[in-house]
Design an enzyme around this catalytic site. Structure first.
Site, short mmCIF file in Angstrom:
data_model
loop_
_atom_site.label_atom_id
_atom_site.label_comp_id
_atom_site.label_asym_id
_atom_site.label_seq_id
_atom_site.Cartn_x
_atom_site.Cartn_y
_atom_site.Cartn_z
CE LYS A 77 11.74 17.80 71.70
NZ LYS A 77 12.34 18.27 72.98
CB THR A 78 4.76 20.19 72.55
OG1 THR A 78 5.27 18.87 72.70
CG2 THR A 78 3.25 20.13 72.40
CB THR A 171 14.75 13.64 73.62
OG1 THR A 171 14.41 12.24 73.62
CG2 THR A 171 13.54 14.44 74.07
#
Length: 355
Positions: A77-78, A171
């Site tokens: 995701k990052t 999450t």
């Protein structure tokens, strides 16, 4: 090769197969992260859809839509947020939900953004409610109201914001309130990786780290990485150390197998804690059902550690089931420990109805 989620969740951050990034992971990941969507491995659907969103925005000369990325830690995701900024030719600002405890914290960040800038908000579901409500208006109207003063004399001063792109990562997407979720123009869910994809991740990382590895060695590491690129890269570094000390530096299947045996990571990616839970459940309690607190005492861990750190992977692998009567070992768990399951073992119909 994709990683993310630097939020420390206690015991999971200390495990070799934990998906949360520690200090060493963060330092290595900075060098290994792909720079564009073409380099990004896996997540085919999300990557294809996101590519269309970014291409269309560039063609219009507009800021990209707000993006929400959900999925387990360590899936990228990052990394995708940084790629979004790079693809749009924009700077990126990185913060996290827990760091924004007051609306004023968010207002300070938003008011300093440049036009087109990407704001990456990790663990967005953990942001405070006042800040969350301010974010609604900022995302939709590119405006926030700054409250000056207190009580009846308080005054709301509207503050115009330059167009920006918010990339939220979570999450636990179910904890996001619908009004916030609906303001994202694109939502992508990150899936766990297949072993074949992780092999590509391992080969790419080995090349960047100047590590020699053959196809069988990469497959051995990939198969024990729990479908998570971050874990694959962490295991690669530990196997590299073993190969340099105990062998000639080349990682083969035999070297990878021997190295991961030293670190107590078995062929399915289970570590000491995972096996301790299964062994206690089977050898002490006959496979269950047994209550979580009792199981935690038998393992010598906190209840939260067993529930939040060990159980999710065991359930996903089909080795453990949660039933109304307690935790139950499945036939696959007995087989994994080299034991024969008694007849009728596993979460049956009567367990589902608690009878």
């Amino acid at each position: 090769m994709n990683w993310d989620d630097t939020t420390d969740t206690g015991a999971d951050a200390e495990r070799l197969v934990g998906a949360v990034a520690d200090g060493e992971d963060q330092a290595v990941e900075a060098a290994l992260r792909p720079k564009d969507l073409g380099e990004f491995i896996g997540q085919e659907k999300v990557r294809e859809q996101l590519d269309l969103v970014l291409r269309a925005a560039r063609a219009r000369g507009a800021t990209a839509d707000h993006v929400l990325l959900s999925g387990a830690p360590g899936l990228g995701k990052t990394t995708l947020s940084m790629i979004i900024a790079a693809e749009m030719g924009a700077p990126i600002r990185i913060t996290s939900g827990p760091a924004i405890q007051h609306a004023g914290d968010l207002a300070a960040i938003l008011s300093s953004l440049q036009e087109g800038e990407v704001l990456f908000l990790d663990e967005i579901h953990r942001m405070s409610r006042p800040a969350e409500e301010m974010l609604y208006m900022a995302m939709e109207d590119f405006r926030v109201d700054v409250i000056v003063g207190k009580g009846p004399g308080a005054t709301a001063i509207p503050l115009e914001l330059p167009p920006f792109t918010l990339v939220g990562a979570t999450t636990r997407a179910g904890l996001l309130p619908p009004p916030l979720r609906d303001r994202f123009g694109f939502t992508g869910h990150m899936e766990f990786y297949e072993p074949r994809e992780l092999e590509r991740v391992v080969h790419r990382s080995a090349n960047l780290l100047d590590v020699e590895i053959d196809t069988a060695g990469a497959a051995e590491i990939a198969g024990r990485s729990r479908g998570t690129p971050r874990i694959a890269n962490r295991l690669l570094r530990r196997v590299r150390d073993y190969a340099q000390v105990k062998a000639d530096g080349l990682i083969t299947r035999e070297i990878a197998h021997a190295a991961l045996a030293v670190y107590e990571v078995d062929e399915r990616g289970l570590d000491r804690l995972d096996r301790a839970v299964l062994e206690a459940l089977i050898k002490l309690f006959g496979g269950g059902p047994v209550g979580l607190s009792t199981l935690a005492v038998a393992v010598g861990e906190e209840r939260e550690t067993v529930e939040e750190v060990a159980e999710p992977f065991l359930v996903r692998e089909g080795l453990l089931a949660r039933t109304p009567r307690g935790r139950v070992a499945t036939p696959a768990a007995w087989a994994h420990l080299g034991l024969t399951a008694p007849r009728g073992t596993g979460p049956g119909q009567q367990d589902l109805f608690g009878t």
